[in-house]
Design a protein around this motif. Structure first.
Motif, PDB file in Angstrom:
ATOM      1  N   ALA A   1       0.688   0.913 -10.136  1.00 35.96           N
ATOM      2  CA  ALA A   1      -0.396   0.007 -10.518  1.00 35.96           C
ATOM      3  C   ALA A   1      -0.284  -1.323  -9.775  1.00 35.96           C
ATOM      4  O   ALA A   1      -1.296  -1.862  -9.309  1.00 35.96           O
ATOM      5  N   LEU A   2       0.931  -1.843  -9.646  1.00 36.83           N
ATOM      6  CA  LEU A   2       1.126  -3.107  -8.923  1.00 36.83           C
ATOM      7  C   LEU A   2       0.751  -2.979  -7.451  1.00 36.83           C
ATOM      8  O   LEU A   2       0.014  -3.809  -6.915  1.00 36.83           O
ATOM      9  N   VAL A   3       1.274  -1.937  -6.805  1.00 34.20           N
ATOM     10  CA  VAL A   3       0.981  -1.738  -5.380  1.00 34.20           C
ATOM     11  C   VAL A   3      -0.510  -1.449  -5.204  1.00 34.20           C
ATOM     12  O   VAL A   3      -1.166  -2.003  -4.313  1.00 34.20           O
ATOM     13  N   GLY A   4      -1.055  -0.593  -6.060  1.00 29.90           N
ATOM     14  CA  GLY A   4      -2.467  -0.249  -5.963  1.00 29.90           C
ATOM     15  C   GLY A   4      -3.377  -1.443  -6.152  1.00 29.90           C
ATOM     16  O   GLY A   4      -4.384  -1.586  -5.452  1.00 29.90           O
ATOM     17  N   ALA A   5      -3.039  -2.319  -7.096  1.00 32.11           N
ATOM     18  CA  ALA A   5      -3.842  -3.522  -7.313  1.00 32.11           C
ATOM     19  C   ALA A   5      -3.813  -4.431  -6.098  1.00 32.11           C
ATOM     20  O   ALA A   5      -4.846  -5.000  -5.717  1.00 32.11           O
ATOM     21  N   ASP A   6      -2.642  -4.561  -5.475  1.00 32.61           N
ATOM     22  CA  ASP A   6      -2.525  -5.396  -4.280  1.00 32.61           C
ATOM     23  C   ASP A   6      -3.391  -4.827  -3.161  1.00 32.61           C
ATOM     24  O   ASP A   6      -4.123  -5.561  -2.490  1.00 32.61           O
ATOM     25  N   VAL A   7      -3.354  -3.519  -2.963  1.00 33.33           N
ATOM     26  CA  VAL A   7      -4.168  -2.881  -1.923  1.00 33.33           C
ATOM     27  C   VAL A   7      -5.649  -3.041  -2.244  1.00 33.33           C
ATOM     28  O   VAL A   7      -6.453  -3.362  -1.362  1.00 33.33           O
ATOM     29  N   SER A   8      -6.024  -2.841  -3.496  1.00 34.31           N
ATOM     30  CA  SER A   8      -7.431  -2.977  -3.893  1.00 34.31           C
ATOM     31  C   SER A   8      -7.953  -4.385  -3.668  1.00 34.31           C
ATOM     32  O   SER A   8      -9.131  -4.573  -3.383  1.00 34.31           O
ATOM     33  N   ASP A   9      -7.060  -5.367  -3.794  1.00 37.82           N
ATOM     34  CA  ASP A   9      -7.440  -6.762  -3.580  1.00 37.82           C
ATOM     35  C   ASP A   9      -7.436  -7.157  -2.104  1.00 37.82           C
ATOM     36  O   ASP A   9      -7.616  -8.319  -1.776  1.00 37.82           O
ATOM     37  N   GLY A  10      -7.199  -6.186  -1.223  1.00 41.41           N
ATOM     38  CA  GLY A  10      -7.223  -6.463   0.213  1.00 41.41           C
ATOM     39  C   GLY A  10      -5.862  -6.711   0.819  1.00 41.41           C
ATOM     40  O   GLY A  10      -5.750  -6.935   2.017  1.00 41.41           O
TER      41      GLY A  10
ATOM     42  N   ILE B   1      -5.498   3.441  -0.846  1.00 42.66           N
ATOM     43  CA  ILE B   1      -5.589   2.963   0.537  1.00 42.66           C
ATOM     44  C   ILE B   1      -6.820   3.547   1.208  1.00 42.66           C
ATOM     45  O   ILE B   1      -7.587   2.828   1.850  1.00 42.66           O
ATOM     46  N   ASP B   2      -7.029   4.851   1.047  1.00 44.70           N
ATOM     47  CA  ASP B   2      -8.194   5.492   1.663  1.00 44.70           C
ATOM     48  C   ASP B   2      -9.502   4.906   1.150  1.00 44.70           C
ATOM     49  O   ASP B   2     -10.471   4.788   1.906  1.00 44.70           O
ATOM     50  N   ALA B   3      -9.541   4.536  -0.122  1.00 41.91           N
ATOM     51  CA  ALA B   3     -10.763   3.992  -0.709  1.00 41.91           C
ATOM     52  C   ALA B   3     -11.030   2.555  -0.285  1.00 41.91           C
ATOM     53  O   ALA B   3     -12.165   2.100  -0.337  1.00 41.91           O
ATOM     54  N   ASN B   4      -9.989   1.847   0.148  1.00 42.12           N
ATOM     55  CA  ASN B   4     -10.136   0.418   0.430  1.00 42.12           C
ATOM     56  C   ASN B   4      -9.957   0.017   1.882  1.00 42.12           C
ATOM     57  O   ASN B   4     -10.261  -1.116   2.231  1.00 42.12           O
ATOM     58  N   THR B   5      -9.434   0.903   2.701  1.00 40.66           N
ATOM     59  CA  THR B   5      -9.199   0.559   4.105  1.00 40.66           C
ATOM     60  C   THR B   5      -9.467   1.777   4.981  1.00 40.66           C
ATOM     61  O   THR B   5      -9.749   2.859   4.483  1.00 40.66           O
ATOM     62  N   THR B   6      -9.329   1.591   6.267  1.00 38.37           N
ATOM     63  CA  THR B   6      -9.426   2.711   7.203  1.00 38.37           C
ATOM     64  C   THR B   6      -8.080   2.995   7.851  1.00 38.37           C
ATOM     65  O   THR B   6      -8.004   3.636   8.885  1.00 38.37           O
ATOM     66  N   ASP B   7      -6.992   2.543   7.210  1.00 42.03           N
ATOM     67  CA  ASP B   7      -5.659   2.648   7.805  1.00 42.03           C
ATOM     68  C   ASP B   7      -5.034   4.033   7.698  1.00 42.03           C
ATOM     69  O   ASP B   7      -4.038   4.297   8.341  1.00 42.03           O
ATOM     70  N   GLY B   8      -5.561   4.897   6.883  1.00 37.29           N
ATOM     71  CA  GLY B   8      -4.962   6.217   6.710  1.00 37.29           C
ATOM     72  C   GLY B   8      -3.952   6.204   5.588  1.00 37.29           C
ATOM     73  O   GLY B   8      -2.793   5.837   5.793  1.00 37.29           O
ATOM     74  N   GLY B   9      -4.384   6.586   4.401  1.00 36.44           N
ATOM     75  CA  GLY B   9      -3.545   6.494   3.216  1.00 36.44           C
ATOM     76  C   GLY B   9      -2.270   7.288   3.280  1.00 36.44           C
ATOM     77  O   GLY B   9      -1.222   6.811   2.874  1.00 36.44           O
ATOM     78  N   ARG B  10      -2.340   8.507   3.808  1.00 30.81           N
ATOM     79  CA  ARG B  10      -1.141   9.350   3.817  1.00 30.81           C
ATOM     80  C   ARG B  10      -0.035   8.709   4.645  1.00 30.81           C
ATOM     81  O   ARG B  10       1.113   8.643   4.234  1.00 30.81           O
ATOM     82  N   ARG B  11      -0.386   8.224   5.812  1.00 34.07           N
ATOM     83  CA  ARG B  11       0.606   7.614   6.696  1.00 34.07           C
ATOM     84  C   ARG B  11       1.160   6.334   6.079  1.00 34.07           C
ATOM     85  O   ARG B  11       2.373   6.112   6.059  1.00 34.07           O
ATOM     86  N   CYS B  12       0.310   5.497   5.551  1.00 33.89           N
ATOM     87  CA  CYS B  12       0.747   4.211   5.008  1.00 33.89           C
ATOM     88  C   CYS B  12       1.530   4.361   3.710  1.00 33.89           C
ATOM     89  O   CYS B  12       2.528   3.681   3.508  1.00 33.89           O
ATOM     90  N   ALA B  13       1.068   5.222   2.824  1.00 32.13           N
ATOM     91  CA  ALA B  13       1.697   5.360   1.509  1.00 32.13           C
ATOM     92  C   ALA B  13       3.100   5.928   1.599  1.00 32.13           C
ATOM     93  O   ALA B  13       3.938   5.649   0.737  1.00 32.13           O
ATOM     94  N   ALA B  14       3.391   6.685   2.626  1.00 32.85           N
ATOM     95  CA  ALA B  14       4.726   7.283   2.766  1.00 32.85           C
ATOM     96  C   ALA B  14       5.816   6.214   2.806  1.00 32.85           C
ATOM     97  O   ALA B  14       6.938   6.449   2.338  1.00 32.85           O
ATOM     98  N   GLY B  15       5.510   5.044   3.304  1.00 28.11           N
ATOM     99  CA  GLY B  15       6.491   3.963   3.372  1.00 28.11           C
ATOM    100  C   GLY B  15       6.918   3.450   2.011  1.00 28.11           C
ATOM    101  O   GLY B  15       7.977   2.834   1.873  1.00 28.11           O
ATOM    102  N   TYR B  16       6.113   3.705   0.986  1.00 25.36           N
ATOM    103  CA  TYR B  16       6.438   3.244  -0.361  1.00 25.36           C
ATOM    104  C   TYR B  16       7.310   4.228  -1.123  1.00 25.36           C
ATOM    105  O   TYR B  16       7.830   3.903  -2.185  1.00 25.36           O
TER     106      TYR B  16
END
Length: 83
Positions: free
Chosen positions: A50-59, A14-29
């Protein structure tokens, strides 16, 4: 892979692909990863990451319910579509 490692991996994606804040967003998963860990294997947790990460990497940004459906599909559990 343990759930905490998977969440950390998603934080980095998330941090590498967005500016949403990975720690905050990833906690929901975390619940999806914990459920896969309890019902499956460490390899299943890695597959979900890998599935979630691929979806995030794809936007995309799966919400926690979508991650839960991905977990159910990975485990072969019938779902009700989130309803």
């Amino acid at each position: 892979m343990r759930p905490s490692e998977a969440v950390r991996q998603i934080e980095h994606v998330i941090d590498a692909n967005t500016t949403d804040g990975g720690r905050r967003c990833a906690a929901g998963y975390r619940p999806a990863f914990e459920r896969v860990h309890a019902a499956g294997t460490g390899a299943d947790v890695a597959d979900l990451a890998a599935l979630v990460g691929a979806d995030v990497s794809d936007g995309g940004r799966p919400n926690p319910a979508e991650a839960g459906r991905m977990a159910d599909e990975l485990l072969g559990v019938a779902t009700d579509g989130g309803e």
